[in-house]
Design an enzyme around this catalytic site. Sequence first.
Site, PDB file in Angstrom:
ATOM      1  N   ASP A 133      -2.570  -1.749  -3.406  1.00  0.00           N
ATOM      2  CA  ASP A 133      -3.642  -0.653  -3.990  1.00  0.00           C
ATOM      3  C   ASP A 133      -1.969  -0.179  -5.113  1.00  0.00           C
ATOM      4  O   ASP A 133      -2.388   1.534  -6.352  1.00  0.00           O
ATOM      5  CB  ASP A 133      -3.735   0.695  -3.208  1.00  0.00           C
ATOM      6  CG  ASP A 133      -2.328   1.095  -2.145  1.00  0.00           C
ATOM      7  OD1 ASP A 133      -1.071   0.564  -2.828  1.00  0.00           O
ATOM      8  OD2 ASP A 133      -1.855   2.251  -1.460  1.00  0.00           O
ATOM      9  N   ALA A 137       0.666  -0.646  -0.056  1.00  0.00           N
ATOM     10  CA  ALA A 137       0.578  -0.017   0.081  1.00  0.00           C
ATOM     11  C   ALA A 137       0.882   1.442  -0.136  1.00  0.00           C
ATOM     12  O   ALA A 137       1.784   1.305   0.877  1.00  0.00           O
ATOM     13  CB  ALA A 137      -0.795  -0.314   1.198  1.00  0.00           C
ATOM     14  N   HIS A 138       0.039   1.957  -1.170  1.00  0.00           N
ATOM     15  CA  HIS A 138       1.971   3.590  -1.212  1.00  0.00           C
ATOM     16  C   HIS A 138       0.563   4.260  -1.174  1.00  0.00           C
ATOM     17  O   HIS A 138       1.352   5.715  -1.778  1.00  0.00           O
ATOM     18  CB  HIS A 138       2.366   2.944  -1.946  1.00  0.00           C
ATOM     19  CG  HIS A 138       2.298   3.004  -3.281  1.00  0.00           C
ATOM     20  ND1 HIS A 138       1.926   1.788  -4.242  1.00  0.00           N
ATOM     21  CD2 HIS A 138       2.862   3.662  -4.013  1.00  0.00           C
ATOM     22  CE1 HIS A 138       1.934   1.980  -5.411  1.00  0.00           C
ATOM     23  NE2 HIS A 138       2.325   3.525  -5.394  1.00  0.00           N
ATOM     24  N   ARG A 139      -0.709   4.582  -1.905  1.00  0.00           N
ATOM     25  CA  ARG A 139      -1.003   5.255  -3.208  1.00  0.00           C
ATOM     26  C   ARG A 139      -1.168   6.495  -1.711  1.00  0.00           C
ATOM     27  O   ARG A 139      -1.502   6.556  -0.086  1.00  0.00           O
ATOM     28  CB  ARG A 139      -2.107   4.653  -3.524  1.00  0.00           C
ATOM     29  CG  ARG A 139      -1.951   3.825  -5.043  1.00  0.00           C
ATOM     30  CD  ARG A 139      -2.672   4.145  -5.411  1.00  0.00           C
ATOM     31  NE  ARG A 139      -3.376   4.399  -6.071  1.00  0.00           N
ATOM     32  CZ  ARG A 139      -2.285   4.837  -7.866  1.00  0.00           C
ATOM     33  NH1 ARG A 139      -2.374   3.895  -8.042  1.00  0.00           N
ATOM     34  NH2 ARG A 139      -3.099   5.763  -8.260  1.00  0.00           N
TER      35      ARG A 139
END
Length: 387
Positions: free
Chosen positions: A298, A217-219
Amino acid sequence: MKTKTLKRKDLNPKVAVLLGTRPGLIMFSPVIRALIKGRVDFFMIHSGQHYSYNMDEILFEELEIPKPSHYLTGVAEKKLHGAQTAVMLEGIERVLIQERPAILLVGGDTNTNLAGALAARKLHIAIGHIESGERSYDWRIPEEHNRRMIDHISEYLFVTNEKGNNQLLKENVMGRTFIVGNTIVDAAFQNIELAKKKSAILEKHGLQEKKYIVLTAHREENVDHEETLANILNALELMHQRTGLPIFFSAHPRTLNRLKIFQLTERAGRIPGLIISEALGYLDFLRLLSGARLALTDSGGVQQEACIFQVPCVTLREVTEWTETLEIGANILAGVAPEKIVAAGLEMLQRDGGWPIPFGDGAAAQRIVAVVKEELGRLAGKPASAA
Ligand code: UD1
Ligand code: UDP
């Protein structure tokens, strides 16, 4: 340079490749191999957007990509989209004026690519956009701005499949479209056997094939919001309670920073069954993902790779560019509410792969380079074979 732009006669019959982020390096690695094999005159510019060892240098080592001849500086310190894009735009423009390539290749939807495309457009250098035509139709997110702008100022639009092609035709783009497949498939096919041979990531963490979940997850819209990031952690706790499966979280540096800022690091560390790691190298990550029972993500690239490796995927977003993965049953959009993530995860754990790969056959880079060679010849006023 007497004027602010370049004329065709000023340009050299060579190609500039712009990279500088993790997904950019991965998607360009097959293209670089194909450019070398095709004896195309090219050079690389590194934007400096990604700079940590595990987001950058490790990929050059693992993918055996030659080092760029131009590295931009001063980008890492810039935190705002405008400032980050502006520094790269100025740096790329400087290099393009010095080298005068006939074509600039950009790939994907990061700020690096927007900066490069703008710099080239202003100088009248032709732009080739790899992974063109993808849309989330969510006008709030920075990548959607970038890809729409790049698509509308590029000459050569390299699309993954019919869907992207139709989208670009509908938008009446100025450039020519080429359906070539996605180079992420090329990269996955070229590296999976090596990853299986070289990586000991499962052994290192005591993970058993098909008996764990992998998470990335990094968005911005997820990890920069405290409540959303906390929700994702709650979902992981519930997911482990319901399945008993360990969850391996390969965390982007942005996410690790945010966990710290929101004082969620300890909370994350206390979740039973959760292994949190700094971002892995590509080979370890391919090994981990291809052996997983389920992927929660994501990331655009990870959604595609999960589909390629027949690993069921749950996307922690309300929208995706990769709608073909939803249609073939490889992926579910869950958003970020814990109950929804868990429900989607349990549903996807019932699935076992068996879907087709809708992103091409692993020969996208070859097709892109064939077009590039042809165009270099045309722009130089020579037959393609002489380019
Ligand atoms: C960028 C892209 C995103 C892409 C992602 C791939 C834009 C707008 N976003 O997001 O589309 O999915 O790359 O990973 O271009 N950081 C480090 N080391 C690094 C890189 C980043 O510590 O090597 C940290 C820094 O605190 C930095 C933050 O992550 O400020 C965000 O980095 P940035 O490149 O702005 O955006 P990404 O989240 O990486
Ligand atoms: N990836 C990696 N190490 C990790 C997580 C992902 O090498 O720890 C790779 C993954 O295999 C994929 C790419 O990074 O090819 C996706 O990049 P990212 O998720 O950063 O960006 P996005 O695809 O969302 O733009």
